[in-house]
Design an enzyme around this catalytic site. Sequence first.
Site, PDB file in Angstrom:
ATOM      1  N   HIS A  52      82.023  97.669 -91.675  1.00 59.94           N
ATOM      2  CA  HIS A  52      83.134  96.683 -91.909  1.00 59.94           C
ATOM      3  C   HIS A  52      83.849  97.222 -93.330  1.00 59.94           C
ATOM      4  O   HIS A  52      85.071  96.808 -93.538  1.00 59.94           O
ATOM      5  CB  HIS A  52      82.440  95.442 -92.191  1.00 59.94           C
ATOM      6  CG  HIS A  52      81.449  95.462 -93.472  1.00 59.94           C
ATOM      7  ND1 HIS A  52      80.053  95.664 -93.332  1.00 59.94           N
ATOM      8  CD2 HIS A  52      81.582  94.847 -94.921  1.00 59.94           C
ATOM      9  CE1 HIS A  52      79.418  95.499 -94.391  1.00 59.94           C
ATOM     10  NE2 HIS A  52      80.197  94.978 -95.461  1.00 59.94           N
ATOM     11  N   HIS A 105      57.095  92.613 -67.775  1.00 58.67           N
ATOM     12  CA  HIS A 105      57.210  94.047 -67.628  1.00 58.67           C
ATOM     13  C   HIS A 105      58.220  94.284 -66.602  1.00 58.67           C
ATOM     14  O   HIS A 105      58.863  95.357 -66.420  1.00 58.67           O
ATOM     15  CB  HIS A 105      56.251  94.682 -67.716  1.00 58.67           C
ATOM     16  CG  HIS A 105      55.369  95.278 -68.929  1.00 58.67           C
ATOM     17  ND1 HIS A 105      55.262  94.092 -69.828  1.00 58.67           N
ATOM     18  CD2 HIS A 105      54.932  96.334 -69.661  1.00 58.67           C
ATOM     19  CE1 HIS A 105      54.489  94.428 -70.907  1.00 58.67           C
ATOM     20  NE2 HIS A 105      54.548  95.872 -70.603  1.00 58.67           N
ATOM     21  N   ARG A 162      57.733 103.346 -60.517  1.00 58.70           N
ATOM     22  CA  ARG A 162      56.234 103.573 -60.838  1.00 58.70           C
ATOM     23  C   ARG A 162      55.556 104.185 -59.305  1.00 58.70           C
ATOM     24  O   ARG A 162      54.642 104.710 -59.390  1.00 58.70           O
ATOM     25  CB  ARG A 162      55.752 102.355 -61.402  1.00 58.70           C
ATOM     26  CG  ARG A 162      53.997 102.651 -61.470  1.00 58.70           C
ATOM     27  CD  ARG A 162      53.514 101.365 -62.404  1.00 58.70           C
ATOM     28  NE  ARG A 162      52.039 101.681 -62.331  1.00 58.70           N
ATOM     29  CZ  ARG A 162      51.041 100.875 -61.755  1.00 58.70           C
ATOM     30  NH1 ARG A 162      51.378  99.816 -61.145  1.00 58.70           N
ATOM     31  NH2 ARG A 162      49.643 101.173 -61.993  1.00 58.70           N
ATOM     32  N   ASP A 215      51.450  94.638 -63.968  1.00 59.76           N
ATOM     33  CA  ASP A 215      51.767  94.402 -65.658  1.00 59.76           C
ATOM     34  C   ASP A 215      52.497  93.029 -65.686  1.00 59.76           C
ATOM     35  O   ASP A 215      52.661  92.357 -66.859  1.00 59.76           O
ATOM     36  CB  ASP A 215      52.579  95.390 -66.176  1.00 59.76           C
ATOM     37  CG  ASP A 215      51.511  96.378 -66.758  1.00 59.76           C
ATOM     38  OD1 ASP A 215      50.478  96.106 -67.128  1.00 59.76           O
ATOM     39  OD2 ASP A 215      52.147  97.347 -67.130  1.00 59.76           O
ATOM     40  N   ARG A 248      59.609 108.587 -60.975  1.00 57.58           N
ATOM     41  CA  ARG A 248      59.450 109.001 -62.297  1.00 57.58           C
ATOM     42  C   ARG A 248      58.647 110.672 -62.438  1.00 57.58           C
ATOM     43  O   ARG A 248      59.037 111.602 -62.956  1.00 57.58           O
ATOM     44  CB  ARG A 248      58.452 108.157 -63.169  1.00 57.58           C
ATOM     45  CG  ARG A 248      57.146 107.819 -62.374  1.00 57.58           C
ATOM     46  CD  ARG A 248      56.279 106.777 -63.307  1.00 57.58           C
ATOM     47  NE  ARG A 248      55.164 106.451 -62.647  1.00 57.58           N
ATOM     48  CZ  ARG A 248      53.813 106.182 -62.980  1.00 57.58           C
ATOM     49  NH1 ARG A 248      53.828 106.246 -64.472  1.00 57.58           N
ATOM     50  NH2 ARG A 248      52.981 105.786 -62.304  1.00 57.58           N
ATOM     51  N   PRO A 262      78.277  97.435 -85.963  1.00 53.52           N
ATOM     52  CA  PRO A 262      77.168  96.671 -85.803  1.00 53.52           C
ATOM     53  C   PRO A 262      76.020  97.220 -86.796  1.00 53.52           C
ATOM     54  O   PRO A 262      75.610  98.541 -86.713  1.00 53.52           O
ATOM     55  CB  PRO A 262      76.570  96.898 -84.443  1.00 53.52           C
ATOM     56  CG  PRO A 262      77.996  97.476 -83.728  1.00 53.52           C
ATOM     57  CD  PRO A 262      78.772  98.281 -84.785  1.00 53.52           C
ATOM     58  N   HIS A 285      88.080  94.027 -95.117  1.00 57.33           N
ATOM     59  CA  HIS A 285      86.920  93.873 -95.990  1.00 57.33           C
ATOM     60  C   HIS A 285      87.200  94.700 -97.189  1.00 57.33           C
ATOM     61  O   HIS A 285      86.794  95.787 -97.375  1.00 57.33           O
ATOM     62  CB  HIS A 285      85.651  94.405 -95.417  1.00 57.33           C
ATOM     63  CG  HIS A 285      85.246  93.430 -94.404  1.00 57.33           C
ATOM     64  ND1 HIS A 285      85.713  93.696 -93.085  1.00 57.33           N
ATOM     65  CD2 HIS A 285      84.375  92.330 -94.037  1.00 57.33           C
ATOM     66  CE1 HIS A 285      85.558  92.969 -92.136  1.00 57.33           C
ATOM     67  NE2 HIS A 285      84.390  92.207 -92.721  1.00 57.33           N
ATOM     68  N   GLU A 289      62.003 101.688 -79.607  1.00 59.62           N
ATOM     69  CA  GLU A 289      63.151 101.763 -78.733  1.00 59.62           C
ATOM     70  C   GLU A 289      64.534 101.844 -79.156  1.00 59.62           C
ATOM     71  O   GLU A 289      65.311 102.851 -78.578  1.00 59.62           O
ATOM     72  CB  GLU A 289      63.004 100.916 -77.536  1.00 59.62           C
ATOM     73  CG  GLU A 289      61.768 100.770 -76.601  1.00 59.62           C
ATOM     74  CD  GLU A 289      60.595 100.218 -77.444  1.00 59.62           C
ATOM     75  OE1 GLU A 289      60.883  99.533 -78.292  1.00 59.62           O
ATOM     76  OE2 GLU A 289      59.477 100.140 -76.881  1.00 59.62           O
ATOM     77  N   HIS A 320      83.863  89.825 -99.962  1.00 63.20           N
ATOM     78  CA  HIS A 320      83.415  90.521 -98.804  1.00 63.20           C
ATOM     79  C   HIS A 320      84.486  91.015 -97.542  1.00 63.20           C
ATOM     80  O   HIS A 320      84.791  91.926 -97.455  1.00 63.20           O
ATOM     81  CB  HIS A 320      82.358  89.870 -98.402  1.00 63.20           C
ATOM     82  CG  HIS A 320      81.886  90.381 -96.817  1.00 63.20           C
ATOM     83  ND1 HIS A 320      81.100  91.480 -96.855  1.00 63.20           N
ATOM     84  CD2 HIS A 320      82.189  89.957 -95.814  1.00 63.20           C
ATOM     85  CE1 HIS A 320      80.966  91.707 -95.267  1.00 63.20           C
ATOM     86  NE2 HIS A 320      81.298  90.648 -94.627  1.00 63.20           N
TER      87      HIS A 320
END
Length: 683
Positions: A90, A493, A540, A489, A377, A140, A50, A431, A281
Amino acid sequence: MNAKASSTAAVTPLERRGQPAAAPAVAHAQMANAIRALAMDAVEQAKSGHPGLPMGAADVATVLFTQFLKFDPADPAWPDRDRFVLSAGHGSMLIYALLYLTGYEAVTLDEIKRFRQLGSITAGHPERGHAPGIETTTGPLGQGIANAVGMAIAERHMAAVFGESIVDHKTYVLASDGDLMEGISQEAIALAGHLKLNKLIVLFDDNGISIDGALSLSDSTDQVKRFEASGWAASRVDGHDPAAIAAALEKAQTSDRPVMIACKTTIGFGAPTKAGKSSSHGSPLGADEIKGARAALGWNYAPFEFPADILSAWREAGARSQSAHAGWNTKLAALDTAKRAEFTRRMKGELPAKALADAVRAVKESLAATPKEIATRTACEFALESLIPALPEMIGGSADLTGSNNTRTKSMKAMSAADFSGRFIHYGIREHGMAAAMNGMTLHGGIIPYSGTFLVFSDYCRPSIRLAALMGERVIHIMTHDSIGLGEDGPTHQPVEHLAALRAIPNLLVFRPCDAVETVECWQLALEAKNRPSVLALTRQNLPQLSPITLDSNRCAAGAYEIAAAEGKAQVSIFATGSEVVVAVEGKKLLAAKGIAARVVSIPCFELLLEAPQAARRALIGDAPVKIGVEAAVRQGWDAIIGSDGIFVGMNSFGASAPFKELYKKFGITAEAIAEAAMKKLS
Ligand SMILES: Cc1ncc(C[n+]2csc(CCOP(=O)(O)OP(=O)(O)O)c2C)c(N)n1
């Protein structure tokens, strides 16, 4: 075609930094052209790559590296160097050119001539660990800018703990349109703005071009307003005007918030017909275009040839921070002995071995004295109560599920813009940003980050987990609510395919402990895995304490162990993980009542079992005629243990919304199902 020539733009900032104020002997434009030439020639030679970004961003990078960036090619790991992240991976030839020109010994012209070839340190996209000076693996889009937020957090935290005399550096990012279009960038930008990470400076290569053509095909965002809305200082400059770039960077030095400088550039700057177009590019420019670019730029040298004055001006830029580095060495030496040793230990990523061993032992002793029937947990929180005081490098967090993930111990203070000494980060519902920031913290050094979210949302973190695995970085993800066992849930989930998907990532350790004892052992293994990320999948629902306690060894280290032996020669081997180990043990009891000898093997970590020496692995898997795998998830991956003719008791669909005990019945993950399947096979 020349960038707005300015041979003196460097003077003011240099003077302010107490460095020689002499006007550079070589004009800025020729220094930037050295980057352009190297980029177009290396891409041409590799027949791929590139050229557009390095040619467009050369002026911005030249100003940064010759006037602002604090770095020392002679010591790429200097802890107080400024970090430079090429988020638009890149454009890798930009960083390779900078590393060569500024004098990183390992980055030779020969390596650049082998750009993108097998075994070279100049991979297609910059890879951490290949060439020195590459702070993180990028490619990425969006990951680099999000890593940088973690680096900037790490800098502030380490400064709060060890003092600004030895931790006082900036994090610079070069980000492209693509970086800013990716969703992860918003998570990163919002977190950085909220935490007022004022030593984070993003240079946006605002060239208005992406692969498909003009950005206007797909985007109309006002990036300056967007950053401002997230709490940043943002401005626009002409990205080919070195004085303007320097002025903006100079202003950024004293900002009270993170800074974004949108640098208007021309992609492929200098290329006669392809500049400003997406054709520059991602493919070689071609001989004619390169010839035209040489003429337009006034670059009259052969490929890979640099006149001595230009190279030596670059090498001088590389030597700019030597006195700052020496000064820093003196400050480190002046530090209290214990503090210096602790700083050095943490930056090297070495664990406090005795403190860790003692903490793990204390947890096990307590569990031996008073066994606990708790969710894993909760067992994690119990383990953390011992680990957090023992390992000051552990920085926890959660993506807005603190009370559900149990990742915050009672003593942990939240990190905030007002107080970076806190060791718990409220990442917000971000997240992906969380996982990428954690990578950045580890890359910065001094910190072992751990997260909290639901296992089902590992999908939202996956690209960053993958990069942590690729880079070999120790980040630890606590992912709770790890199966249909979470109950009401419902299927949105309830992870079903996630364990298999995570186990598919090379170099990642996926732990699924069956009780409180295994939980602390898995924590120990995750902490000790210096060059690997880990996921701890936790329940859980409550689980009985089944594992025998060995105070001086870690049974989970083998990946698996026999948790219940057969009475006599085993006809059935039942393999299970996490919450299904107790189901397997109950199944074994039903079989025993029918006179069938069965053993149960707990597998807290597939990877460690499958990596074990063949003899140990074979011994654990055994040769019982019937092999059964039990896991409240899909079968994929299990054949390596139970064989393709093994029986699998688990999920082959999404879950459902109901109390968890009903779900186990509905989906047939029961002791009865195990016993029946075994008997059928034996009959
Ligand atoms: C997450 C991700 N999606 C897609 C790509 C493939 N890709 C590489 S560069 C690019 C976009 C290029 O546009 P820009 O970011 O503006 O870079 P420039 O054209 O200025 O070099 C894309 C889609 C990628 N590297 N990462």
